[in-house]
Scaffold this motif. Sequence first.
Motif, PDB file in Angstrom:
ATOM      1  N   ILE A  41     -41.862  19.504 -42.624  1.00  0.00           N
ATOM      2  CA  ILE A  41     -43.037  18.652 -42.448  1.00  0.00           C
ATOM      3  C   ILE A  41     -43.486  17.876 -43.671  1.00  0.00           C
ATOM      4  CG2 ILE A  41     -43.924  20.036 -40.545  1.00  0.00           C
ATOM      5  CD1 ILE A  41     -45.907  21.288 -42.467  1.00  0.00           C
ATOM      6  N   LEU A  42     -43.095  18.312 -44.865  1.00  0.00           N
ATOM      7  CA  LEU A  42     -43.555  17.597 -46.043  1.00  0.00           C
ATOM      8  C   LEU A  42     -42.659  16.416 -46.410  1.00  0.00           C
ATOM      9  CD1 LEU A  42     -44.742  20.662 -48.162  1.00  0.00           C
ATOM     10  CD2 LEU A  42     -46.083  19.189 -46.655  1.00  0.00           C
ATOM     11  N   ARG A  43     -41.535  16.286 -45.716  1.00  0.00           N
ATOM     12  CA  ARG A  43     -40.647  15.150 -45.987  1.00  0.00           C
ATOM     13  C   ARG A  43     -41.136  13.929 -45.203  1.00  0.00           C
ATOM     14  NH1 ARG A  43     -34.626  17.963 -46.262  1.00  0.00           N
ATOM     15  NH2 ARG A  43     -35.367  19.913 -47.206  1.00  0.00           N
ATOM     16  N   VAL A  44     -40.787  12.764 -45.687  1.00  0.00           N
ATOM     17  CA  VAL A  44     -41.279  11.534 -45.068  1.00  0.00           C
ATOM     18  C   VAL A  44     -40.755  11.387 -43.641  1.00  0.00           C
ATOM     19  CG1 VAL A  44     -41.362   9.014 -45.192  1.00  0.00           C
ATOM     20  CG2 VAL A  44     -41.540  10.376 -47.281  1.00  0.00           C
ATOM     21  N   TYR A  45     -39.429  11.467 -43.476  1.00  0.00           N
ATOM     22  CA  TYR A  45     -38.828  11.319 -42.146  1.00  0.00           C
ATOM     23  C   TYR A  45     -38.187  12.632 -41.730  1.00  0.00           C
ATOM     24  CZ  TYR A  45     -39.330   6.340 -42.958  1.00  0.00           C
ATOM     25  OH  TYR A  45     -39.843   5.094 -43.222  1.00  0.00           O
ATOM     26  N   ARG A  46     -38.412  13.014 -40.478  1.00  0.00           N
ATOM     27  CA  ARG A  46     -37.756  14.201 -39.920  1.00  0.00           C
ATOM     28  C   ARG A  46     -37.040  13.787 -38.646  1.00  0.00           C
ATOM     29  NH1 ARG A  46     -43.203  14.206 -41.511  1.00  0.00           N
ATOM     30  NH2 ARG A  46     -43.852  15.315 -39.667  1.00  0.00           N
ATOM     31  N   GLU A  47     -35.752  14.067 -38.642  1.00  0.00           N
ATOM     32  CA  GLU A  47     -34.941  13.669 -37.498  1.00  0.00           C
ATOM     33  C   GLU A  47     -34.649  14.876 -36.625  1.00  0.00           C
ATOM     34  OE1 GLU A  47     -31.350  11.440 -38.456  1.00  0.00           O
ATOM     35  OE2 GLU A  47     -30.353  12.530 -36.850  1.00  0.00           O
ATOM     36  N   MET A  48     -34.844  14.705 -35.333  1.00  0.00           N
ATOM     37  CA  MET A  48     -34.575  15.798 -34.401  1.00  0.00           C
ATOM     38  C   MET A  48     -33.816  15.300 -33.181  1.00  0.00           C
ATOM     39  SD  MET A  48     -38.244  17.649 -34.668  1.00  0.00           S
ATOM     40  CE  MET A  48     -38.951  16.794 -36.062  1.00  0.00           C
ATOM     41  N   PRO A  49     -32.942  16.141 -32.650  1.00  0.00           N
ATOM     42  CA  PRO A  49     -32.171  15.710 -31.481  1.00  0.00           C
ATOM     43  C   PRO A  49     -32.968  15.738 -30.183  1.00  0.00           C
ATOM     44  CG  PRO A  49     -31.397  17.862 -32.282  1.00  0.00           C
ATOM     45  CD  PRO A  49     -32.493  17.428 -33.199  1.00  0.00           C
ATOM     46  N   ILE A  50     -32.717  14.737 -29.350  1.00  0.00           N
ATOM     47  CA  ILE A  50     -33.170  14.766 -27.957  1.00  0.00           C
ATOM     48  C   ILE A  50     -32.082  15.523 -27.206  1.00  0.00           C
ATOM     49  CG2 ILE A  50     -33.595  13.397 -25.877  1.00  0.00           C
ATOM     50  CD1 ILE A  50     -34.539  11.137 -27.741  1.00  0.00           C
ATOM     51  N   VAL A  51     -32.442  16.649 -26.636  1.00  0.00           N
ATOM     52  CA  VAL A  51     -31.412  17.493 -26.021  1.00  0.00           C
ATOM     53  C   VAL A  51     -31.281  17.275 -24.518  1.00  0.00           C
ATOM     54  CG1 VAL A  51     -31.563  19.249 -27.820  1.00  0.00           C
ATOM     55  CG2 VAL A  51     -33.022  19.444 -25.807  1.00  0.00           C
ATOM     56  N   GLY A  52     -32.158  16.457 -23.951  1.00  0.00           N
ATOM     57  CA  GLY A  52     -32.051  16.178 -22.525  1.00  0.00           C
ATOM     58  C   GLY A  52     -33.299  15.503 -22.016  1.00  0.00           C
ATOM     59  N   GLY A  53     -33.362  15.334 -20.698  1.00  0.00           N
ATOM     60  CA  GLY A  53     -34.522  14.689 -20.117  1.00  0.00           C
ATOM     61  C   GLY A  53     -34.540  14.856 -18.618  1.00  0.00           C
ATOM     62  N   SER A  54     -35.569  14.307 -17.985  1.00  0.00           N
ATOM     63  CA  SER A  54     -35.674  14.359 -16.528  1.00  0.00           C
ATOM     64  C   SER A  54     -36.125  13.006 -16.010  1.00  0.00           C
ATOM     65  CB  SER A  54     -36.666  15.458 -16.104  1.00  0.00           C
ATOM     66  OG  SER A  54     -37.986  15.074 -16.437  1.00  0.00           O
ATOM     67  N   GLY A  55     -35.984  12.815 -14.683  1.00  0.00           N
ATOM     68  CA  GLY A  55     -36.387  11.545 -14.087  1.00  0.00           C
ATOM     69  C   GLY A  55     -35.488  10.422 -14.585  1.00  0.00           C
ATOM     70  N   VAL A  56     -36.074   9.322 -15.035  1.00  0.00           N
ATOM     71  CA  VAL A  56     -35.254   8.213 -15.528  1.00  0.00           C
ATOM     72  C   VAL A  56     -34.471   8.615 -16.775  1.00  0.00           C
ATOM     73  CG1 VAL A  56     -36.746   6.402 -14.574  1.00  0.00           C
ATOM     74  CG2 VAL A  56     -37.106   7.167 -16.918  1.00  0.00           C
TER      75      VAL A  56
END
Length: 190
Positions: free
Chosen positions: A146-161
């Motif tokens: 949290i103290l870093r400027v950018y944090r990248e995280m994966p989108i692991v899935g979704g629903s609907g569209v």
Amino acid sequence: MGSSAMPLVIMVFSTVIAMALVHGSGIGEGPKEVEEWFQNLSHAKEKMTKLHFYFHDLTHGKGQTAAQMAQTNISSKSPTSFGFLNMMDDPLTVGPELSSKMVGRAQGFYGTDSMEEVTQIVAINFIFSGGEYNGSSLTVMGWNPILRVYREMPIVGGSGVFRLARGVVTFKTYFFNVTAGNATIEVAKG
Ligand SMILES: *[C@@H]1O[C@H](CO)[C@@H](O)[C@H](O)[C@H]1NC(C)=O
Ligand SMILES: *[C@@H]1O[C@H](CO)[C@@H](O)[C@H](O)[C@H]1NC(C)=O
Ligand SMILES: *[C@@H]1O[C@H](CO)[C@@H](O)[C@H](O)[C@H]1NC(C)=O
Ligand SMILES: *[C@@H]1O[C@H](CO)[C@@H](O)[C@H](O)[C@H]1NC(C)=O
Ligand SMILES: *[C@@H]1O[C@H](CO)[C@@H](O)[C@H](O)[C@H]1NC(C)=O
């Protein structure tokens, strides 16, 4: 704020990039429609969507949206706040102001999980309301230093569209009041 957990320092600017498969029109949600959707998959094209929004993680006071649910017996003495676990139901807005148009909720939990740096394990469902994304969701699970400027995280899935979505979100803290435990995070996805 006493010994309570760090908010999902998500007063972040995040960029979300999601790739979803599209074919035909409309998304049926019943088991039969889902099966048909899969049968049509070979004709589907991958579509890239970029989203940009803010979410507000408010752990105290009026209009609270997140709360601590657990901590370890060393958390309050830990220099990295190790072992605090929070549950959230945060509003998503188009702009950085809480009063700007609401476009969904960020529901899920996060916990501080490092003895050496203030980092979180994050599990969030972004649930969208309104427009073409109404009722669709994206699920993010990842590492949030949290103290870093950018944090990248994966989108692991979704629903609907966003069925079978994959992609990446970037969090950037837009505003963080340590005393109040309030944070606003900018999120971008594509
Ligand atoms: C599957 O493809 C057929 C033929 O193109 C179309 O009529 C139907 O709506 C599609 N079904 C779904 C769930 O996309
Ligand atoms: C935390 O709990 C564990 C297991 O009950 C115990 O062994 C340990 O001494 C406790 N630590 C503190 C700082 O209370
Ligand atoms: C979103 O979907 C819900 C449930 O289907 C519906 O009640 C609501 O009116 C929709 N909202 C918008 C803005 O389309
Ligand atoms: C932030 O925290 C304070 C209490 O600590 C609260 O009164 C305020 O409404 C919170 N929300 C925002 C958006 O600042
Ligand atoms: C941060 O929160 C504290 C406690 O609620 C409040 O007194 C202070 O004005 C806030 N600071 C900002 C910049 O919002």
